[in-house]
Design an enzyme around this catalytic site. Structure first.
Site, mmCIF file in Angstrom:
data_model
loop_
_atom_site.group_PDB
_atom_site.id
_atom_site.type_symbol
_atom_site.label_atom_id
_atom_site.label_comp_id
_atom_site.label_asym_id
_atom_site.label_seq_id
_atom_site.Cartn_x
_atom_site.Cartn_y
_atom_site.Cartn_z
ATOM 1 N N ASP A 100 9.500 7.117 -2.598
ATOM 2 C CA ASP A 100 8.971 8.278 -3.314
ATOM 3 C C ASP A 100 8.392 7.718 -4.614
ATOM 4 O O ASP A 100 9.147 7.328 -5.514
ATOM 5 C CB ASP A 100 10.086 9.287 -3.599
ATOM 6 C CG ASP A 100 9.582 10.483 -4.415
ATOM 7 O OD1 ASP A 100 8.395 10.473 -4.826
ATOM 8 O OD2 ASP A 100 10.380 11.405 -4.651
ATOM 9 N N VAL A 101 7.068 7.647 -4.692
ATOM 10 C CA VAL A 101 6.442 6.996 -5.846
ATOM 11 C C VAL A 101 6.741 7.714 -7.163
ATOM 12 O O VAL A 101 6.590 7.129 -8.234
ATOM 13 C CB VAL A 101 4.906 6.836 -5.673
ATOM 14 C CG1 VAL A 101 4.573 5.930 -4.513
ATOM 15 C CG2 VAL A 101 4.204 8.188 -5.562
ATOM 16 N N VAL A 128 0.853 -1.192 0.000
ATOM 17 C CA VAL A 128 0.000 0.000 0.000
ATOM 18 C C VAL A 128 0.886 1.238 0.000
ATOM 19 O O VAL A 128 1.640 1.463 0.959
ATOM 20 C CB VAL A 128 -0.933 0.024 1.235
ATOM 21 C CG1 VAL A 128 -1.841 1.254 1.196
ATOM 22 C CG2 VAL A 128 -1.776 -1.250 1.310
ATOM 23 N N SER A 163 -4.745 15.071 -12.946
ATOM 24 C CA SER A 163 -3.969 13.889 -12.541
ATOM 25 C C SER A 163 -4.897 12.706 -12.269
ATOM 26 O O SER A 163 -4.594 11.567 -12.632
ATOM 27 C CB SER A 163 -3.110 14.197 -11.307
ATOM 28 O OG SER A 163 -3.897 14.270 -10.121
ATOM 29 N N LYS A 164 -6.041 12.968 -11.663
ATOM 30 C CA LYS A 164 -6.939 11.868 -11.299
ATOM 31 C C LYS A 164 -7.694 11.323 -12.513
ATOM 32 O O LYS A 164 -7.988 10.129 -12.572
ATOM 33 C CB LYS A 164 -7.905 12.323 -10.203
ATOM 34 C CG LYS A 164 -7.201 12.605 -8.859
ATOM 35 C CD LYS A 164 -6.462 11.377 -8.353
ATOM 36 C CE LYS A 164 -5.872 11.560 -6.967
ATOM 37 N NZ LYS A 164 -5.179 10.357 -6.489
ATOM 38 N N TYR A 211 -4.848 18.689 -9.903
ATOM 39 C CA TYR A 211 -5.305 17.477 -9.212
ATOM 40 C C TYR A 211 -6.354 16.728 -10.052
ATOM 41 O O TYR A 211 -6.279 15.508 -10.224
ATOM 42 C CB TYR A 211 -5.868 17.866 -7.849
ATOM 43 C CG TYR A 211 -6.308 16.707 -6.986
ATOM 44 C CD1 TYR A 211 -5.372 15.959 -6.279
ATOM 45 C CD2 TYR A 211 -7.649 16.374 -6.871
ATOM 46 C CE1 TYR A 211 -5.776 14.890 -5.468
ATOM 47 C CE2 TYR A 211 -8.067 15.320 -6.073
ATOM 48 C CZ TYR A 211 -7.119 14.583 -5.366
ATOM 49 O OH TYR A 211 -7.528 13.535 -4.575
ATOM 50 N N ILE A 246 -6.430 7.508 3.928
ATOM 51 C CA ILE A 246 -7.073 6.369 3.255
ATOM 52 C C ILE A 246 -6.108 5.179 3.183
ATOM 53 O O ILE A 246 -6.495 4.034 3.448
ATOM 54 C CB ILE A 246 -7.536 6.780 1.833
ATOM 55 C CG1 ILE A 246 -8.652 7.833 1.932
ATOM 56 C CG2 ILE A 246 -8.005 5.570 1.037
ATOM 57 C CD1 ILE A 246 -9.062 8.459 0.590
HETATM 58 P P1 NAP Z 1 -3.151 11.752 2.944
HETATM 59 O O1 NAP Z 1 -3.731 11.523 4.299
HETATM 60 O O2 NAP Z 1 -2.357 13.000 2.701
HETATM 61 O O3 NAP Z 1 -2.284 10.456 2.550
HETATM 62 C C1 NAP Z 1 -1.459 10.441 1.419
HETATM 63 C C2 NAP Z 1 -0.123 9.870 1.838
HETATM 64 O O4 NAP Z 1 0.725 9.794 0.659
HETATM 65 C C3 NAP Z 1 0.610 10.767 2.849
HETATM 66 O O5 NAP Z 1 1.228 10.006 3.847
HETATM 67 C C4 NAP Z 1 1.639 11.456 1.968
HETATM 68 O O6 NAP Z 1 2.764 11.943 2.658
HETATM 69 C C5 NAP Z 1 2.002 10.314 1.034
HETATM 70 N N1 NAP Z 1 2.775 10.781 -0.108
HETATM 71 C C6 NAP Z 1 2.777 12.022 -0.667
HETATM 72 N N2 NAP Z 1 3.652 12.061 -1.669
HETATM 73 C C7 NAP Z 1 4.227 10.839 -1.752
HETATM 74 C C8 NAP Z 1 5.229 10.279 -2.583
HETATM 75 N N3 NAP Z 1 5.842 11.001 -3.548
HETATM 76 N N4 NAP Z 1 5.591 8.983 -2.394
HETATM 77 C C9 NAP Z 1 5.006 8.256 -1.412
HETATM 78 N N5 NAP Z 1 4.066 8.728 -0.583
HETATM 79 C C10 NAP Z 1 3.673 10.013 -0.759
HETATM 80 O O7 NAP Z 1 -4.314 11.757 1.851
HETATM 81 P P2 NAP Z 1 -5.629 10.869 1.684
HETATM 82 O O8 NAP Z 1 -6.772 11.780 1.769
HETATM 83 O O9 NAP Z 1 -5.565 9.647 2.526
HETATM 84 O O10 NAP Z 1 -5.484 10.467 0.158
HETATM 85 C C11 NAP Z 1 -5.119 9.164 -0.272
HETATM 86 C C12 NAP Z 1 -5.437 9.068 -1.761
HETATM 87 O O11 NAP Z 1 -6.844 9.230 -1.934
HETATM 88 C C13 NAP Z 1 -4.767 10.149 -2.594
HETATM 89 O O12 NAP Z 1 -4.380 9.613 -3.835
HETATM 90 C C14 NAP Z 1 -5.872 11.169 -2.778
HETATM 91 O O13 NAP Z 1 -5.673 11.930 -3.925
HETATM 92 C C15 NAP Z 1 -7.062 10.257 -2.891
HETATM 93 N N6 NAP Z 1 -8.353 10.880 -2.607
HETATM 94 C C16 NAP Z 1 -8.597 11.461 -1.411
HETATM 95 C C17 NAP Z 1 -9.831 12.044 -1.189
HETATM 96 C C18 NAP Z 1 -10.187 12.687 0.132
HETATM 97 O O14 NAP Z 1 -11.227 13.349 0.183
HETATM 98 N N7 NAP Z 1 -9.404 12.531 1.165
HETATM 99 C C19 NAP Z 1 -10.808 12.042 -2.200
HETATM 100 C C20 NAP Z 1 -10.517 11.438 -3.399
HETATM 101 C C21 NAP Z 1 -9.285 10.847 -3.591
HETATM 102 P P3 NAP Z 1 2.740 13.526 3.092
HETATM 103 O O15 NAP Z 1 1.640 13.641 4.106
HETATM 104 O O16 NAP Z 1 4.106 13.745 3.654
HETATM 105 O O17 NAP Z 1 2.463 14.304 1.833
#
Ligand code: NAP
Length: 229
Positions: free
Chosen positions: A68-69, A14, A166-167, A163, A21
């Site tokens: 770093d993805v 993961v 990208s999505k 964003y 998430i």
């Molecule tokens: P989150 O809590 O910020 O979790 C994302 C994680 O990815 C963080 O730990 C972040 O680290 C890490 N990350 C950032 N850049 C990275 C990299 N280059 N390599 C590896 N890890 C990296 O966000 P989330 O809300 O859980 O989002 C998870 C996914 O769901 C994302 O793809 C987001 O776009 C998508 N999503 C979220 C929502 C929402 O409402 N929350 C809705 C639709 C889609 P840092 O914190 O240090 O940046």
């Protein structure tokens, strides 16, 4: 099979597993018996997630890894270290790493556009490709790869040109991967969450979040407006 043993003997990877998430996905996979590799840009937060996981059913344990993805080299190192430790590639992969850098289209810096595409879209490509290559190379490539898109990739959102692009790209990438990889027994699916409260959305001030219900779709619609707007 009971839900709690459904993923016994499965190895899951993961990304973004250190937060939000991704962390919740790790907890769910582990609770169903999988051994989980929690990968995140922050090794510390990945370790914190691992510390909260129940033990896997085969006793292989879980693993925290920094990745770093957006870097091909970093993703390659991750796959090598996973296979060194578990002697197999992950047969379940969830790409939850992602970032936002919101601004109005008229103000958006090229650098911020590139960065969001690099992490969200190219990062999903690099991980998906590396996992699929490792599965095919091991000769028994059954697997499931999940990418995390967003409803914003379908409908757009004010302040999220980078964003949402990208999505939308993640969804197209996943649809193509599904067509190409099905012959190897590798399923690819993209989930499109709506608004979910996580550290990512916590960065947006309360005053600029508004939600309402769509009368025609009966689904939540939401707008995130950057603070500067
Ligand atoms: P989150 O809590 O910020 O979790 C994302 C994680 O990815 C963080 O730990 C972040 O680290 C890490 N990350 C950032 N850049 C990275 C990299 N280059 N390599 C590896 N890890 C990296 O966000 P989330 O809300 O859980 O989002 C998870 C996914 O769901 C994302 O793809 C987001 O776009 C998508 N999503 C979220 C929502 C929402 O409402 N929350 C809705 C639709 C889609 P840092 O914190 O240090 O940046």
């Amino acid at each position: 099979m009971a839900a709690s043993t459904r993923l016994m003997s499965r190895l899951a990877l993961v990304t973004g597993g250190g937060s939000g998430i991704g962390r919740a996905v790790c907890q769910r996979l582990a609770s169903e018996g999988a051994s989980v590799v929690v990968a995140d840009i922050s090794h510390e937060s990945a370790m914190e997630t691992v510390g909260r996981l129940p033990g896997d059913l085969r006793g292989q344990g879980h693993m925290a890894a920094a990745v770093d993805v957006s870097s091909k080299e970093s993703v390659k190192k991750l796959l090598t270290s996973v296979q060194t430790r578990f002697f197999q590639p992950p047969s379940v992969c969830v790409n939850a790493a992602g970032i936002t850098q919101d601004d109005f289209l008229l103000n958006m810096e090229e650098e911020h556009f590139d960065k969001v595409l690099l992490v969200n879209l190219k990062g999903s490509f690099l991980v998906l490709q590396a996992v699929a290559q490792a599965l095919v190379a091991c000769g028994a490539p059954k697997g499931s790869i999940v990418t995390v898109g967003s409803i914003v990739g379908k409908v757009g959102n004010i302040g999220q040109a980078n964003y949402s692009a990208s999505k939308a790209g993640v969804e197209g990438l996943t649809r193509t991967a599904a067509k190409e990889l099905s012959r190897f027994g590798i399923r690819c699916n993209c989930v499109l969450p709506g608004f979910i409260s996580t550290p990512m959305t916590d960065k947006v001030p309360e005053r600029v979040i508004s939600k309402w219900w769509s009368s025609d779709h009966n689904e939540p619609k939401w707008h995130l407006l950057p603070e500067s707007m």
